[in-house]
Design a protein around this motif. Structure first.
Motif, mmCIF file in Angstrom:
data_model
loop_
_atom_site.group_PDB
_atom_site.id
_atom_site.type_symbol
_atom_site.label_atom_id
_atom_site.label_comp_id
_atom_site.label_asym_id
_atom_site.label_seq_id
_atom_site.Cartn_x
_atom_site.Cartn_y
_atom_site.Cartn_z
ATOM 1 N N TYR A 172 -45.411 -0.615 30.836
ATOM 2 C CA TYR A 172 -45.184 -2.028 31.444
ATOM 3 C C TYR A 172 -44.018 -2.662 31.573
ATOM 4 O O TYR A 172 -43.590 -3.322 32.580
ATOM 5 C CB TYR A 172 -46.399 -2.818 31.347
ATOM 6 C CG TYR A 172 -47.808 -2.437 31.544
ATOM 7 C CD1 TYR A 172 -48.438 -2.634 33.055
ATOM 8 C CD2 TYR A 172 -49.003 -1.894 30.638
ATOM 9 C CE1 TYR A 172 -49.670 -2.068 33.262
ATOM 10 C CE2 TYR A 172 -50.146 -1.680 30.699
ATOM 11 C CZ TYR A 172 -50.565 -1.572 32.101
ATOM 12 O OH TYR A 172 -51.700 -1.256 32.401
ATOM 13 N N PHE A 173 -43.451 -2.507 30.301
ATOM 14 C CA PHE A 173 -42.128 -3.296 30.074
ATOM 15 C C PHE A 173 -40.913 -2.550 30.614
ATOM 16 O O PHE A 173 -40.710 -1.470 30.523
ATOM 17 C CB PHE A 173 -42.161 -3.558 28.570
ATOM 18 C CG PHE A 173 -41.001 -4.523 28.249
ATOM 19 C CD1 PHE A 173 -40.731 -6.117 28.409
ATOM 20 C CD2 PHE A 173 -39.672 -3.686 27.868
ATOM 21 C CE1 PHE A 173 -39.876 -6.648 28.195
ATOM 22 C CE2 PHE A 173 -38.635 -4.820 27.352
ATOM 23 C CZ PHE A 173 -38.838 -6.102 27.472
ATOM 24 N N SER A 174 -39.819 -3.372 30.972
ATOM 25 C CA SER A 174 -38.636 -3.015 31.576
ATOM 26 C C SER A 174 -37.690 -3.874 30.787
ATOM 27 O O SER A 174 -37.638 -5.098 31.266
ATOM 28 C CB SER A 174 -38.322 -3.006 32.916
ATOM 29 O OG SER A 174 -37.092 -2.545 33.470
ATOM 30 N N PRO A 175 -36.615 -3.588 30.055
ATOM 31 C CA PRO A 175 -35.604 -4.571 29.615
ATOM 32 C C PRO A 175 -34.912 -5.223 30.653
ATOM 33 O O PRO A 175 -34.415 -6.547 30.648
ATOM 34 C CB PRO A 175 -34.825 -3.604 28.954
ATOM 35 C CG PRO A 175 -35.616 -2.471 28.576
ATOM 36 C CD PRO A 175 -36.498 -2.276 29.650
ATOM 37 N N ASP A 176 -35.003 -4.706 31.779
ATOM 38 C CA ASP A 176 -34.218 -5.224 33.256
ATOM 39 C C ASP A 176 -35.083 -6.178 33.858
ATOM 40 O O ASP A 176 -34.534 -6.684 34.976
ATOM 41 C CB ASP A 176 -33.535 -4.115 34.042
ATOM 42 C CG ASP A 176 -32.607 -3.268 33.067
ATOM 43 O OD1 ASP A 176 -31.755 -4.136 32.300
ATOM 44 O OD2 ASP A 176 -32.343 -2.081 33.323
ATOM 45 N N GLY A 177 -36.380 -6.332 33.654
ATOM 46 C CA GLY A 177 -37.244 -7.086 34.400
ATOM 47 C C GLY A 177 -37.040 -8.552 34.420
ATOM 48 O O GLY A 177 -36.562 -8.921 33.333
ATOM 49 N N PHE A 178 -37.359 -9.100 35.578
ATOM 50 C CA PHE A 178 -36.969 -10.549 35.455
ATOM 51 C C PHE A 178 -37.897 -11.209 34.526
ATOM 52 O O PHE A 178 -39.048 -11.232 34.441
ATOM 53 C CB PHE A 178 -37.485 -11.333 36.983
ATOM 54 C CG PHE A 178 -36.972 -12.460 37.184
ATOM 55 C CD1 PHE A 178 -35.794 -13.153 37.426
ATOM 56 C CD2 PHE A 178 -38.105 -13.752 37.417
ATOM 57 C CE1 PHE A 178 -35.639 -14.210 37.656
ATOM 58 C CE2 PHE A 178 -37.915 -14.741 37.601
ATOM 59 C CZ PHE A 178 -36.469 -15.225 37.538
ATOM 60 N N ASN A 179 -37.195 -12.171 33.658
ATOM 61 C CA ASN A 179 -37.751 -12.872 32.761
ATOM 62 C C ASN A 179 -38.391 -11.803 31.725
ATOM 63 O O ASN A 179 -39.470 -12.542 31.007
ATOM 64 C CB ASN A 179 -38.941 -14.043 33.241
ATOM 65 C CG ASN A 179 -38.051 -15.105 33.668
ATOM 66 O OD1 ASN A 179 -37.097 -15.347 33.533
ATOM 67 N ND2 ASN A 179 -38.861 -15.836 34.597
ATOM 68 N N SER A 180 -38.062 -10.863 31.471
ATOM 69 C CA SER A 180 -38.738 -9.843 30.570
ATOM 70 C C SER A 180 -38.567 -10.221 29.084
ATOM 71 O O SER A 180 -39.525 -10.045 28.278
ATOM 72 C CB SER A 180 -38.246 -8.513 30.843
ATOM 73 O OG SER A 180 -36.759 -8.359 30.217
ATOM 74 N N PHE A 181 -37.619 -11.143 28.818
ATOM 75 C CA PHE A 181 -37.561 -11.445 27.444
ATOM 76 C C PHE A 181 -38.576 -12.192 26.986
ATOM 77 O O PHE A 181 -38.815 -12.400 25.941
ATOM 78 C CB PHE A 181 -36.146 -12.393 27.430
ATOM 79 C CG PHE A 181 -36.158 -13.384 28.089
ATOM 80 C CD1 PHE A 181 -36.547 -14.671 28.112
ATOM 81 C CD2 PHE A 181 -35.396 -13.411 29.529
ATOM 82 C CE1 PHE A 181 -36.540 -15.868 28.863
ATOM 83 C CE2 PHE A 181 -35.442 -14.352 30.460
ATOM 84 C CZ PHE A 181 -36.039 -15.602 30.225
ATOM 85 N N TYR A 182 -39.217 -12.872 27.589
ATOM 86 C CA TYR A 182 -40.687 -13.630 27.295
ATOM 87 C C TYR A 182 -41.586 -12.925 26.582
ATOM 88 O O TYR A 182 -42.655 -13.140 25.800
ATOM 89 C CB TYR A 182 -41.335 -14.452 28.357
ATOM 90 C CG TYR A 182 -40.567 -15.690 28.935
ATOM 91 C CD1 TYR A 182 -40.138 -16.796 27.966
ATOM 92 C CD2 TYR A 182 -40.017 -15.978 30.308
ATOM 93 C CE1 TYR A 182 -39.461 -17.936 28.399
ATOM 94 C CE2 TYR A 182 -39.470 -16.929 30.642
ATOM 95 C CZ TYR A 182 -39.323 -17.948 29.760
ATOM 96 O OH TYR A 182 -38.452 -18.964 30.257
ATOM 97 N N LEU A 183 -41.515 -11.453 26.914
ATOM 98 C CA LEU A 183 -42.409 -10.475 26.359
ATOM 99 C C LEU A 183 -42.211 -9.545 25.102
ATOM 100 O O LEU A 183 -42.949 -8.797 24.719
ATOM 101 C CB LEU A 183 -42.727 -9.402 27.497
ATOM 102 C CG LEU A 183 -43.605 -9.944 28.809
ATOM 103 C CD1 LEU A 183 -43.705 -9.058 29.907
ATOM 104 C CD2 LEU A 183 -44.722 -10.881 28.518
ATOM 105 N N LYS A 184 -40.946 -9.951 24.744
ATOM 106 C CA LYS A 184 -40.554 -9.173 23.574
ATOM 107 C C LYS A 184 -39.597 -9.864 22.629
ATOM 108 O O LYS A 184 -38.515 -9.984 23.204
ATOM 109 C CB LYS A 184 -39.640 -7.802 24.245
ATOM 110 C CG LYS A 184 -39.621 -6.752 23.086
ATOM 111 C CD LYS A 184 -39.293 -5.369 23.331
ATOM 112 C CE LYS A 184 -39.148 -4.295 22.510
ATOM 113 N NZ LYS A 184 -38.672 -3.252 22.712
#
Length: 392
Positions: A172-184
Motif C-alpha cells: 500500500y505504501f509509496s514514498p512518493d505518495g501525498f502525505n505518505s510521511f504520516y505513515l512511516k
C-alpha cells in the motif's frame, strides 16, 4: 500547502536574549545538592520546543503558552497558520513578522526541524526540548488521525484498515505518495530526516547522535509527569508552571487496541522511529536516576495531586466530554476532517475568582490560545470553518 518563496536576506546576530528581568519571586535556591547551598537558580526562558505529532505536544504547548505569558516572553509564531508550513523544512522567513536580528524567546509550533534555520531565530543559549512516543502507539494514532489526508489509505477496502495496511505495508505504501510521511517513521521525519532510509543506513545513527547533541531534554509521552519534573529541574521552573489538563485527546472508543502481533508489525514498519525511541528511552531513565528515584516519585505524586485539585476546581463533572457536549464554542478543539472524535471540556460556572483566569487558560485549545497570544492564523481559521461545515 507549498511554502512561500524565500528571498535572500541579510543576517544579523540574534541577541543573547530579549527576556524581561525575572521577578524575584521566581528566583529560587538550586535543588542540585552538589552545588553551593547559597547558589540561586533563575528560570530559563529561551526555549525551542520541537513539537512532534501525536505525542501529547498540544498539552505541553498549553504549559509553554502560560509560562510565556507569565514572564512576558516573545513567541515566534508561524505566518498565517498554526504550523511553520509543515511538511516543508523550517525557514526563518516562516516566522510572523521576522526580520534579521530580531529577538524571540520561544519557538514551539509544528515544523520540520532545520537546526541551522532555528539557530537564526533564537538566542545561542536556548534550551532545546522535544517529546517522543512509543512508535507503535504513535503509528496507530497517526494512521487514524491523518488517514483522511493520506490518499494511500483511501484504497484500503477493509473493516480494519490499519490491520490490513500492516499485514503488507509495502503493497500500500509509496514514498512518493501525498502525505505518505504520516505513515512511516513520522518522528524521524519531523526531525528533518529521511524517513525512508534503511534502518541500518549509517545516516540513521548519525542523525540520532545529532539530535542527542542538539536537544537538552527529550521527554517521553508515556512518562509525561516524570518528563515535566525533569524539565522543571533543567530549566529552574516551579511546580505551578507544570500544571496541565490533557488536551487534544481522542475518544477511547475510536482508539484501536494493538494486538501483540500488530504491535510487532508496527514497530518493524517504523523501525527507525523505534531505534530513535529506544535511544532516548535509555537517556531518559539515566536522567531519572541522576535526579533520584525517590525524589522523582515524591515530585510526581505532588504534581498529580495538584492536577487533580485543579480538575476539581475548574472542570464541570471533573472529566472531558465529547465535542457535541461542549457548551462554549470557544472551547471547541480542532477536529480531523469528517470526524468529531477529539474530546474537550466544560469549565464550571462557579469557579472562584481566584482561579477563573488560570482555569480558562488551562482549558483553552491550541488554536484559540495562539490567537489570544497574537498569532495571525487567518489561513488556519478559514480551514477550520471548512472542516466544521464538513464535520457537522
Amino acid at each position: 500547502m507549498i511554502a512561500p518563496y524565500q528571498p535572500p536576506i541579510l543576517t544579523f546576530p540574534v541577541p543573547l536574549s530579549c527576556a524581561p528581568q525575572p521577578d524575584q519571586n521566581d528566583i529560587k535556591p538550586t535543588s542540585n545538592t552538589s552545588e553551593m547551598e547559597n547558589k540561586q537558580c533563575i528560570p530559563k526562558v529561551d526555549i525551542m520546543f520541537m513539537k512532534t505529532h501525536k505525542t501529547a505536544s498540544s498539552t505541553f504547548l498549553n504549559i509553554l503558552f502560560r509560562f510565556g505569558e507569565k514572564h512576558k516572553l516573545k513567541f515566534a509564531f508561524p505566518n498565517s497558520r498554526n504550523d511553520f508550513f509543515y511538511p516543508s523544512s523550517f525557514h526563518r522567513t516562516h516566522v510572523q513578522g521576522y526580520k534579521s536580528g530580531m529577538c524571540f524567546n520561544i519557538l514551539c509550533n509544528h515544523m520540520r526541524f532545520n537546526a541551522s534555520e532555528v539557530a537564526n531565530v533564537l538566542p545561542r543559549d536556548t534550551s532545546y526540548i522535544t517529546i517522543l512516543r512509543d512508535p507503535a502507539e504513535l503509528f496507530e494514532s497517526s494512521f487514524h488521525y491523518f488517514g483522511h489526508v493520506v490518499p494511500l489509505t483511501w484504497w484500503i477496502h477493509h473493516e480494519d484498515k490499519m490491520a490490513e495496511f500492516l499485514h503488507d505495508p509495502n503493497y500500500y505504501f509509496s514514498p512518493d505518495g501525498f502525505n505518505s510521511f504520516y505513515l512511516k517513521n513520522l518522528l524521524f521525519f519531523d526531525f528533518g530526516q529521511d524517513n525512508n532510509l534503511d534502518p541500518d543506513d549509517p545516516r540513521v545513527d548519525e542523525s540520532i547522535r545529532a539530535i542527542d547533541e542538539r536537544f537538552h531534554l527529550v521527554m517521553l509521552m508515556e512518562h509525561f509527569e516524570e518528563s515535566l519534573i525533569l524539565l522543571k529541574d533543567a530549566l529552574c521552573w516551579n511546580m505551578d508552571d507544570l500544571l496541565f489538563f490533557k488536551l487534544n485527546s481522542r475518544k477511547k472508543s475510536t482508539v484501536s487496541k494493538l494486538t501483540p502481533e500488530l504491535r510487532v508489525k508496527a514497530l518493524e514498519w517504523n523501525s527507525i522511529d523505534w531505534k530513535l525511541y529506544k535511544h532516548f528511552n535509555m537517556t531518559f531513565w539515566k536522567k531519572v536516576e541522576a535526579y533520584g528515584r525517590k525524589r522523582m516519585a515524591k515530585d510526581v505524586a505532588e504534581l498529580k495531586q495538584r492536577n487533580a485539585e485543579m480538575m476539581e476546581i475548574c472542570i464541570e463533572g471533573g472529566h472531558s466530554v465529547d465535542a457535541e457536549r461542549i457548551h462554549d464554542a470557544v472551547m471547541q478543539p480542532w477536529q480531523p476532517i469528517g470526524e468529531k472524535n477529539i474530546m474537550g471540556y466544560n469549565m464550571k460556572n462557579t469557579v472562584d475568582k481566584e482561579y477563573r483566569e488560570l482555569c480558562r487558560k488551562m482549558l483553552t485549545p491550541e488554536i484559540q490560545y495562539l490567537t489570544d497570544l497574537g498569532a495571525n492564523l487567518w489561513a488556519t481559521k478559514l480551514l477550520s470553518r471548512v472542516r466544521n461545515l464538513i464535520n457537522w
